[in-house]
Design an enzyme around this catalytic site. Sequence first.
Site, mmCIF file in Angstrom:
data_model
loop_
_atom_site.group_PDB
_atom_site.id
_atom_site.type_symbol
_atom_site.label_atom_id
_atom_site.label_comp_id
_atom_site.label_asym_id
_atom_site.label_seq_id
_atom_site.Cartn_x
_atom_site.Cartn_y
_atom_site.Cartn_z
ATOM 1 N N ILE A 157 0.931 -1.320 0.176
ATOM 2 C CA ILE A 157 -0.027 -0.100 -0.096
ATOM 3 C C ILE A 157 0.851 1.208 -0.101
ATOM 4 C CG2 ILE A 157 -2.087 -0.933 1.150
ATOM 5 C CD1 ILE A 157 -1.305 -0.341 3.506
ATOM 6 N N GLY A 158 2.053 0.935 -0.166
ATOM 7 C CA GLY A 158 2.857 2.287 -0.258
ATOM 8 C C GLY A 158 4.461 2.017 0.016
ATOM 9 N N GLY A 190 8.124 3.947 0.711
ATOM 10 C CA GLY A 190 8.817 5.031 1.270
ATOM 11 C C GLY A 190 10.338 4.846 1.246
ATOM 12 N N GLY A 220 11.621 2.139 3.337
ATOM 13 C CA GLY A 220 10.937 0.674 3.205
ATOM 14 C C GLY A 220 9.471 0.448 2.641
ATOM 15 N N VAL A 225 5.136 -0.457 2.572
ATOM 16 C CA VAL A 225 4.242 -0.876 3.695
ATOM 17 C C VAL A 225 3.316 -1.644 3.170
ATOM 18 C CG1 VAL A 225 2.529 0.213 5.166
ATOM 19 C CG2 VAL A 225 4.540 1.395 4.553
ATOM 20 N N LYS A 260 5.183 -2.031 8.215
ATOM 21 C CA LYS A 260 6.045 -1.428 7.462
ATOM 22 C C LYS A 260 7.332 -2.093 7.498
ATOM 23 C CE LYS A 260 8.466 3.104 7.671
ATOM 24 N NZ LYS A 260 8.524 4.263 8.523
ATOM 25 N N ASP A 284 9.413 15.279 10.089
ATOM 26 C CA ASP A 284 8.856 15.063 8.429
ATOM 27 C C ASP A 284 7.352 15.085 8.296
ATOM 28 O OD1 ASP A 284 9.309 14.251 5.916
ATOM 29 O OD2 ASP A 284 9.563 12.144 6.539
#
Length: 890
Positions: free
Chosen positions: A699-700, A702, A705, A707, A722, A828
Amino acid sequence: MINLGAFECEAATGSEIDREALLAIKAQIRKDPLGALSSWNDTLPFCMWPGVTCSLQDQRVILLDLSSLNLEGSVSPFIGNLSYLGGINFQENNFDGEIPHEIGNLFYLQSLNLSYNSFQGEILTRLTNCSDLKQIDLASNNFAGSIPVSIDSLPNLKLLWLNRNSLTGSIPPSLGNLSSLVVLSLAANSFEGSIPDDLGRLTSLQFFQLSENKLSGDVPPSLYNISSISSFLVSVNRLHGSLPWGIGTTLPNLRSLWLGMNQFTGPLPYTLSNASLLESFDIGANAFVGLVPDNLGGLQNLLNLNLERNQLGKMGTNDLNFITSLSNSSRLEVVVIQFNNFGGPLPNSVANLSTSLKVLVMGGNQITGSIPSGIENLINLNQLDMEQNLLTGTIPLGVGKLSRLNKLILSSNKFTGEIPSSIGNMTLLNELQLQSNSLWGSIPQSLGKCQDLNLLDVSQNNLIGTIPKQVISLPSLSRSLKLSQNLLTGSLPSEVGSLINLGDLDISRNEFSGEIPTMLGKCITLENLYMNDNNFQGAIPSSLSTLRSIHRLDLSSNKFSGQIPDYLQDFPLLQYLNLSFNDLEGEVPKGGVFRNASTISIYGNRKLCGGIPELKLPNCTLKDSKERGGSLKQKVIVPIVSAIVILIIIIATVPVAYNWKGYSIKKPVFGSFMEDQYMKLSYRELCIATNEFSSDNLIGVGSHGSVYKGILNKDEKVVAVKVLNLENRGALKSFVAECQTLRNVRHRNLIKVITVCSSVDFKGNDFKALVFEYLPNGNLDKWLHLEEDGQNHLHKLTFTHRLNIAMEVASALEYLHHHCQTPVAHCDLKPSNILLNNDMSAHVGDFGLAKLLHEIGDSFSHNQTSSIGIKGSIGYVPPGTVLSLLLYSF
Ligand SMILES: *[C@@H]1O[C@H](CO)[C@@H](O)[C@H](O)[C@H]1NC(C)=O
Ligand SMILES: *[C@@H]1O[C@H](CO)[C@@H](O)[C@H](O)[C@H]1NC(C)=O
Ligand SMILES: *[C@@H]1O[C@H](CO)[C@@H](O)[C@H](O)[C@H]1NC(C)=O
Ligand SMILES: *[C@@H]1O[C@H](CO)[C@@H](O)[C@H](O)[C@H]1NC(C)=O
Ligand SMILES: *[C@@H]1O[C@H](CO)[C@@H](O)[C@H](O)[C@H]1NC(C)=O
Ligand SMILES: *[C@@H]1O[C@H](CO)[C@@H](O)[C@H](O)[C@H]1NC(C)=O
Ligand SMILES: *[C@@H]1O[C@H](CO)[C@@H](O)[C@H](O)[C@H]1NC(C)=O
Ligand SMILES: *[C@@H]1O[C@H](CO)[C@@H](O)[C@H](O)[C@H]1NC(C)=O
Ligand SMILES: *[C@@H]1O[C@H](CO)[C@@H](O)[C@H](O)[C@H]1NC(C)=O
């Protein structure tokens, strides 16, 4: 005849003096509840009065025994007229006042027992004439003064009991002249100075007790040479020195050696085991070092072994070898070794200790390994305390067989597995402390069978499920019930109303939901109630108005709505009230606890108004604004939004070191390391949960790493996993930063971590992952871009959403900066790190760049060059985040 008559006359005169003296003594007795002296009248000759013993020959009083008669009064000076008196037994009464100095006229006095009264003043100097004295017992009075140097004018003295008085001064060396002395007890007075070397000449001494004074210096070595000593009791002083290596051979008759609470140092001599009569060895709270001799088991008569609070052990594997040898001590009842440096594994032989063992206390060491199942052999145990060690494994099922157990304390270890339901078989249990472990499973119903339980603490584990009604309804629970920091669900059962004796109830930091049961109002002895960080909802019920003993009440971070009840201002003892982060509305009361902004916390309730001015809440004019309806947006929202934007900028940019004074309350201290307090998941379990990290579940991605969405098969929970890309430099650092941050924070607008997995994958590579709650609505970035495309109207962010999100992010940041134990800078913050739940509530995530700010703390404001300073980004928020979110809607 004449001579005889003269003799009779003289005898009669002596007797007459004694009779008068006795009546004078009786006259000074104010109370005689048992009527013991009522027969001291002329119907009987005085020699037949109860308590009076006369010499047969000349009818003079030789013994006056008024012991244990509950008499109240003082002693008449006429006692000095009883010149043949050999014994006075006045013990165990309520005599007070001073002993008249006429007592010094009793030249034949051999035994004086005044113990357990309330006598005062000086006495010892008055006795130095009574040179026949063999026994003096003044214990438990308020006698004052010091021991006279002339005490050695009582050369026949065998027993000298001066314990529990108010005697002062130093111990005179002349005491050493009393060569017949068998008992010397000076305990519990205020003697000071050092112990004279001369006492080493008391070669008949058997009972030597100087405990509880202010004696200092070294114990003279000569004392350890008095081979007759059987009790050597010097606890609670300021004594120094180490034990002579030969002590066990020079004191062969030793039965009790009590050195506790002094400043003794050095190792424990190996010869201790030669003192084969030793029954009680207590050296607690000193500075002894080294290994405990592993031949202690030679002590066949040992009953009590107390080594607590020293520096024994070397944090090594052999530290507990002595436990094995103790299995030969078949009479052993007490073993206390807590708070030392004992390391190494708990030997299985602990289960071979004597079955007469009642107390086993090993807490506060570095003991590893697990509790052997054989522990169930110790069937007479009353108390088992292993808190604060490094023990692993499960709590053996067999503990349930320890049916005499009162206290079971296994807190702050690394125990895993379930709480054995057999604990319910310990029906005498008073105290069960299992907090700060990694226990999982649910709270066994069977605990409800422990009908004497007054303290139950299972907080800081990974427990799931609901609170069993059987447990929440145990009326014996009087001290505390702590279930906090678990994963418990369901509502608070109304059976909680049975806890009518309870002082502390802490169910904070779980997943409880539902409303507060009205029955909670029955718990009228509650002093501390913590329900914070759950999902409770509804109004704060009026039934709680009965909880008038409350000192601390924390309902923060729930979903409570409605008004703040007025009755809270009438709670007389309330000194901490936290209602932050709920949906409370209406006027904040001004009385009682609300009078002081520092004792309450009401942040994050958007609809509150009024209260004392320090709270800086809007005035309560809401009624009017509601009616005005249409103009709301222009007249109210715009200024509010601008205020919020400014607020957010301030919050985000103000240095964290700035202390937000006014109505902040320090959060309670947070728990132990994350890995201890959350459930553990293996690589394998995560692999299954995410369908082998399949791309369908991705689902993502970054910088550090990827997710994945996953479903834990344990409880069908949907999670976000994650996985750190450890090839990426910085990923590990980011993982550590994230762990450190998340273990310290908990707020409903911060993403909730479920667990951490630090393991190796099937190929043997390091694998690190964080498991979070899954938020179905994804990140804010996505939503803003959808918006820009102007495509999907279903996904439109309404103004209310935007306002709420902004408020929630601000609230999370405010929390991070001002309310964490250690302030945190996220560093962040951007739309992609703001995640949205089903109900569009915002949760700030990704703490990979977060900084704990304690190091910078005070120096931040004036020393920007500090090497650990934050790289200028503490207040940096990309414009895309909050500003755009708000400005878009205008
Ligand atoms: C005197 O003593 C006798 C017993 O010896 C007792 O029966 C009597 O009551 C006493 N008289 C008074 C006045 O107390
Ligand atoms: C008895 O004792 C009292 C008080 O000490 C004293 O005044 C009195 O002289 C004494 N009587 C005799 C005969 O010693
Ligand atoms: C004095 O009386 C107490 C209390 O009855 C007793 O324990 C103690 O042994 C007696 N002292 C002596 C020296 O007999
Ligand atoms: C009594 O003890 C003191 C000090 O220990 C000593 O100087 C003195 O000679 C002793 N007196 C007798 C009679 O032994
Ligand atoms: C203790 O006794 C031993 C043997 O009798 C002797 O050598 C030593 O000097 C004595 N120590 C002291 C301090 O009296
Ligand atoms: C002390 O005990 C040991 C065995 O534990 C023994 O070898 C030694 O002879 C004993 N010493 C004395 C003086 O009794
Ligand atoms: C325990 O007792 C056994 C048998 O009496 C003996 O062999 C052993 O040496 C003893 N252990 C210790 C440490 O005293
Ligand atoms: C405990 O004692 C039993 C019987 O004496 C013995 O067989 C066993 O080896 C002992 N266990 C340990 C761990 O010492
Ligand atoms: C509790 O005790 C009962 C009766 O003594 C026994 O039957 C049962 O097995 C025990 N339960 C556990 C869990 O040990």
